[in-house]
Structures are given as structure tokens and as C-alpha cells.
Design a protein around this motif. Structure first.
Motif, PDB file in Angstrom:
ATOM      1  N   TYR A 199      -3.240 -13.589 -10.825  1.00 38.74           N
ATOM      2  CA  TYR A 199      -4.042 -14.745 -10.450  1.00 38.74           C
ATOM      3  C   TYR A 199      -5.238 -14.945 -11.371  1.00 38.74           C
ATOM      4  CZ  TYR A 199      -1.153 -13.941  -6.462  1.00 38.74           C
ATOM      5  OH  TYR A 199      -0.081 -13.721  -5.669  1.00 38.74           O
ATOM      6  N   GLY A 200      -5.701 -13.864 -11.987  1.00 39.18           N
ATOM      7  CA  GLY A 200      -6.661 -13.992 -13.051  1.00 39.18           C
ATOM      8  C   GLY A 200      -8.093 -14.256 -12.695  1.00 39.18           C
ATOM      9  N   LEU A 227      -9.114   4.371  -7.482  1.00 44.76           N
ATOM     10  CA  LEU A 227      -8.652   2.988  -7.520  1.00 44.76           C
ATOM     11  C   LEU A 227      -7.287   2.872  -8.193  1.00 44.76           C
ATOM     12  CD1 LEU A 227     -11.996   1.169  -8.339  1.00 44.76           C
ATOM     13  CD2 LEU A 227     -10.694   1.032  -6.203  1.00 44.76           C
ATOM     14  N   LYS A 228      -7.042   3.659  -9.214  1.00 46.76           N
ATOM     15  CA  LYS A 228      -5.738   3.645  -9.867  1.00 46.76           C
ATOM     16  C   LYS A 228      -4.648   4.024  -8.868  1.00 46.76           C
ATOM     17  CE  LYS A 228      -5.637   5.823 -13.864  1.00 46.76           C
ATOM     18  NZ  LYS A 228      -6.033   6.820 -14.890  1.00 46.76           N
ATOM     19  N   ASP A 229      -4.944   4.986  -8.015  1.00 46.04           N
ATOM     20  CA  ASP A 229      -3.970   5.386  -6.985  1.00 46.04           C
ATOM     21  C   ASP A 229      -3.808   4.302  -5.926  1.00 46.04           C
ATOM     22  OD1 ASP A 229      -3.561   7.813  -8.239  1.00 46.04           O
ATOM     23  OD2 ASP A 229      -4.967   8.910  -6.951  1.00 46.04           O
ATOM     24  N   ARG A 230      -4.935   3.789  -5.436  1.00 49.08           N
ATOM     25  CA  ARG A 230      -4.907   2.832  -4.320  1.00 49.08           C
ATOM     26  C   ARG A 230      -4.293   1.499  -4.715  1.00 49.08           C
ATOM     27  NH1 ARG A 230      -3.762   0.182  -0.970  1.00 49.08           N
ATOM     28  NH2 ARG A 230      -4.880  -0.637   0.855  1.00 49.08           N
ATOM     29  N   LEU A 231      -4.559   1.065  -5.950  1.00 48.57           N
ATOM     30  CA  LEU A 231      -4.105  -0.256  -6.363  1.00 48.57           C
ATOM     31  C   LEU A 231      -2.672  -0.248  -6.890  1.00 48.57           C
ATOM     32  CD1 LEU A 231      -7.406  -1.619  -7.911  1.00 48.57           C
ATOM     33  CD2 LEU A 231      -6.400  -2.125  -5.671  1.00 48.57           C
ATOM     34  N   ASN A 232      -1.897   0.694  -6.397  1.00 51.05           N
ATOM     35  CA  ASN A 232      -0.457   0.706  -6.644  1.00 51.05           C
ATOM     36  C   ASN A 232       0.281   0.998  -5.347  1.00 51.05           C
ATOM     37  OD1 ASN A 232       1.198  -0.004  -8.745  1.00 51.05           O
ATOM     38  ND2 ASN A 232       1.490   2.061  -9.493  1.00 51.05           N
ATOM     39  N   ASN A 240      -2.062  -8.440  -5.507  1.00 50.53           N
ATOM     40  CA  ASN A 240      -1.538  -8.262  -4.157  1.00 50.53           C
ATOM     41  C   ASN A 240      -0.959  -9.611  -3.740  1.00 50.53           C
ATOM     42  OD1 ASN A 240      -1.255  -8.073  -1.270  1.00 50.53           O
ATOM     43  ND2 ASN A 240      -2.564  -6.262  -1.345  1.00 50.53           N
ATOM     44  N   ASP A 241       0.357  -9.739  -3.842  1.00 50.88           N
ATOM     45  CA  ASP A 241       0.994 -11.024  -3.566  1.00 50.88           C
ATOM     46  C   ASP A 241       0.854 -11.439  -2.111  1.00 50.88           C
ATOM     47  OD1 ASP A 241       1.734 -11.425  -6.174  1.00 50.88           O
ATOM     48  OD2 ASP A 241       3.779 -10.679  -5.924  1.00 50.88           O
ATOM     49  N   ALA A 242       0.875 -10.468  -1.197  1.00 52.50           N
ATOM     50  CA  ALA A 242       0.761 -10.799   0.220  1.00 52.50           C
ATOM     51  C   ALA A 242      -0.600 -11.411   0.533  1.00 52.50           C
ATOM     52  CB  ALA A 242       0.995  -9.563   1.077  1.00 52.50           C
ATOM     53  N   LYS A 243      -1.649 -10.893  -0.107  1.00 52.52           N
ATOM     54  CA  LYS A 243      -3.005 -11.389   0.122  1.00 52.52           C
ATOM     55  C   LYS A 243      -3.391 -12.487  -0.853  1.00 52.52           C
ATOM     56  CE  LYS A 243      -4.617  -7.084   2.191  1.00 52.52           C
ATOM     57  NZ  LYS A 243      -5.618  -5.986   2.183  1.00 52.52           N
ATOM     58  N   LYS A 244      -2.514 -12.773  -1.815  1.00 50.92           N
ATOM     59  CA  LYS A 244      -2.756 -13.836  -2.792  1.00 50.92           C
ATOM     60  C   LYS A 244      -4.048 -13.602  -3.569  1.00 50.92           C
ATOM     61  CE  LYS A 244       0.893 -15.915  -1.247  1.00 50.92           C
ATOM     62  NZ  LYS A 244       2.162 -15.758  -1.993  1.00 50.92           N
ATOM     63  N   ILE A 287     -16.138  -5.444 -11.527  1.00 45.84           N
ATOM     64  CA  ILE A 287     -14.991  -5.817 -10.694  1.00 45.84           C
ATOM     65  C   ILE A 287     -14.980  -7.323 -10.472  1.00 45.84           C
ATOM     66  CG2 ILE A 287     -13.899  -5.501  -8.424  1.00 45.84           C
ATOM     67  CD1 ILE A 287     -15.375  -2.747  -8.344  1.00 45.84           C
ATOM     68  N   ASN A 288     -13.812  -7.928 -10.633  1.00 46.07           N
ATOM     69  CA  ASN A 288     -13.680  -9.355 -10.363  1.00 46.07           C
ATOM     70  C   ASN A 288     -12.439  -9.585  -9.506  1.00 46.07           C
ATOM     71  OD1 ASN A 288     -14.259 -12.060 -10.371  1.00 46.07           O
ATOM     72  ND2 ASN A 288     -13.552 -12.429 -12.466  1.00 46.07           N
ATOM     73  N   VAL A 289     -12.638 -10.041  -8.279  1.00 48.20           N
ATOM     74  CA  VAL A 289     -11.552 -10.360  -7.356  1.00 48.20           C
ATOM     75  C   VAL A 289     -11.376 -11.873  -7.356  1.00 48.20           C
ATOM     76  CG1 VAL A 289     -10.718 -10.230  -4.978  1.00 48.20           C
ATOM     77  CG2 VAL A 289     -12.100  -8.363  -5.917  1.00 48.20           C
ATOM     78  N   THR A 290     -10.138 -12.337  -7.503  1.00 48.91           N
ATOM     79  CA  THR A 290      -9.860 -13.761  -7.582  1.00 48.91           C
ATOM     80  C   THR A 290      -8.676 -14.123  -6.707  1.00 48.91           C
ATOM     81  OG1 THR A 290     -10.541 -13.691  -9.903  1.00 48.91           O
ATOM     82  CG2 THR A 290      -9.437 -15.682  -9.173  1.00 48.91           C
ATOM     83  N   SER A 291      -8.771 -15.237  -6.016  1.00 51.81           N
ATOM     84  CA  SER A 291      -7.667 -15.692  -5.164  1.00 51.81           C
ATOM     85  C   SER A 291      -6.754 -16.639  -5.916  1.00 51.81           C
ATOM     86  CB  SER A 291      -8.221 -16.415  -3.932  1.00 51.81           C
ATOM     87  OG  SER A 291      -8.630 -17.736  -4.268  1.00 51.81           O
ATOM     88  N   GLY A 292      -5.618 -16.937  -5.283  1.00 49.81           N
ATOM     89  CA  GLY A 292      -4.777 -18.020  -5.755  1.00 49.81           C
ATOM     90  C   GLY A 292      -5.415 -19.350  -5.392  1.00 49.81           C
ATOM     91  N   CYS A 293      -4.653 -20.432  -5.534  1.00 43.89           N
ATOM     92  CA  CYS A 293      -5.173 -21.774  -5.275  1.00 43.89           C
ATOM     93  C   CYS A 293      -4.890 -22.178  -3.835  1.00 43.89           C
ATOM     94  CB  CYS A 293      -4.528 -22.765  -6.235  1.00 43.89           C
ATOM     95  SG  CYS A 293      -5.192 -24.432  -6.121  1.00 43.89           S
ATOM     96  N   TYR A 294      -5.945 -22.359  -3.062  1.00 42.37           N
ATOM     97  CA  TYR A 294      -5.836 -22.764  -1.664  1.00 42.37           C
ATOM     98  C   TYR A 294      -5.874 -24.284  -1.528  1.00 42.37           C
ATOM     99  CZ  TYR A 294      -6.800 -18.039   0.154  1.00 42.37           C
ATOM    100  OH  TYR A 294      -6.748 -16.710   0.478  1.00 42.37           O
TER     101      TYR A 294
END
Length: 203
Positions: free
Chosen positions: A3-4, A134-139, A164-168, A186-193
Motif C-alpha cells: 500500500y506504500g 518486529l521482523k518476527d511479528r510482521l510475518n 496486512n491484506d486483511a487490515k488493508k 515507522i510509517n503505517v499507511t492504509s489502502g484507499c477508503y
């Protein structure tokens, strides 16, 4: 699908400045393959610029009010904070809202949520522990690590990108171990709502 990170205020970089805007503009165009570790010549700047040109927009994240979407992204950031597994401080501010890319995306109807922040462990030596956790958790748990690589910065900072496709949502994490105060950008980004029928985007 990645999602970028988006064009938003950047996480703090070395010596209190911010990351180059190109890093946070993001949009690494990623394949569906698993985790890779790469010491190649792709810097965050060049990768982001090249892939920004290649992408046609964010994946659909469904329908939600801006308040609901912001709350969902905040919860993801909180999850990542907990997943570091070490005491530390997260920076402010909270998530923001921007319009989605694309000529067909009415800015009153479509939006994306972004949340750039920093995490600084209380003990500088815990920065490696936090990144390993985080490397462990984010897989696991719906997360898929898409890339793990060292960039072309002077200290070859480790970058981790996961979806995380489920959480978009997608997250981009950069480890600054050599800073005076070691931290994770850290940068968290969502899909397009899309907002519900009859509502408009609140920025």
C-alpha cells in the motif's frame, strides 16, 4: 500488494531532521514473493521515485468514515509499538488523512490514512532487539514481510516493509542504529477508503 507510504510529514531522521520526502512518498512496487534481504544499490529515494511512477493508485480498503479508518490505523500503530517488545517512547503526532491518487477518485469521497512516527527504546542497545521482534511479528497473524534490505545511507540502515491484506495496511520501518538516540522510523499507511453514502471526507 503493497500500500506504500504516502507524501506526508516524515519520521525523524538523524540529528533531528526528517527523512527525505522521497522515502515517505513511497510506493515500492513489490511482488508477491516472500521476505528478501538485499544489499543492492536501491536506496529508499530511488526505489520510491521509480515505483511511484509505476503505480496507478492504492488498493481498495472498503467503506468507512474517516474517524473509523483513523482509529483502525492507530490500532495498527499501537500493535506495532507493542510488538517491539521493549520499553520506549513513540513520537507524535497521530494519523492524518489525504485524498487517494487517481483522476477517478473524488477527494470528497475517497481517502487514505497515514501515520508516520518514531520509536526510541529507553535503552539504546534495545534497538536491535526491537527490530528482531518486529521482523518476527510482521510475518505472522496476517502480516507478510515483503522486503528486508539495507539502503544506501552512510550506515546502510535496515528497512523492513510488510503488508496486512486483511487490515488493508502496510508498514515501512527504517532502523537508525547509529543515531545519537537510536530509533525506528515507522510509517503505517492504509489502502484507499470510500466514505459511506451521503458523507464526505473529513481532513
Amino acid at each position: 500488494m503493497f500500500y506504500g507510504p504516502r507524501p506526508v510529514p516524515a519520521p525523524h531522521h538523524r540529528d533531528g531532521s526528517t527523512l527525505p520526502l522521497a522515502l515517505v512518498l513511497a510506493g515500492l512496487l513489490l511482488s508477491g514473493c516472500g521476505m528478501t534481504e538485499n544489499d543492492g544499490n536501491n536506496s529508499p529515494d530511488s526505489t520510491a521515485v521509480n515505483s511511484q511512477e509505476a503505480r496507478s493508485g492504492l488498493p481498495d480498503a472498503g467503506t468507512a468514515t474517516t474517524e473509523e479508518a483513523v482509529a483502525a490505523v492507530k490500532e495498527v500503530s499501537s500493535e506495532i509499538h507493542r510488538s517491539t517488545g521493549v520499553p520506549g517512547k513513540a513520537s507524535e503526532p497521530g494519523p492524518g488523512v489525504k485524498q487517494c491518487e487517481g483522476k477517478d477518485k473524488d477527494p470528497d469521497t475517497y481517502f487514505t490514512v497515514y501515520h508516520p512516527w518514531n520509536f526510541a527504546p529507553q535503552k539504546p542497545g534495545d534497538i536491535d532487539v526491537a527490530m528482531e521482534n518486529l521482523k518476527d511479528r510482521l510475518n505472522t497473524g496476517g502480516w507478510v514481510t515483503k522486503q528486508l534490505y539495507h539502503d544506501n545511507s552512510p550506515h546502510k540502515a535496515l528497512n523492513l516493509i510488510a503488508d496486512n491484506d486483511a487490515k488493508k495496511v502496510s508498514v515501512w520501518i527504517v532502523q537508525y542504529s547509529e543515531d545519537t538516540t537510536p530509533s525506528l522510523g515507522i510509517n503505517v499507511t492504509s489502502g484507499c477508503y470510500r466514505v459511506p453514502e451521503g458523507e464526505t471526507v473529513i481532513i
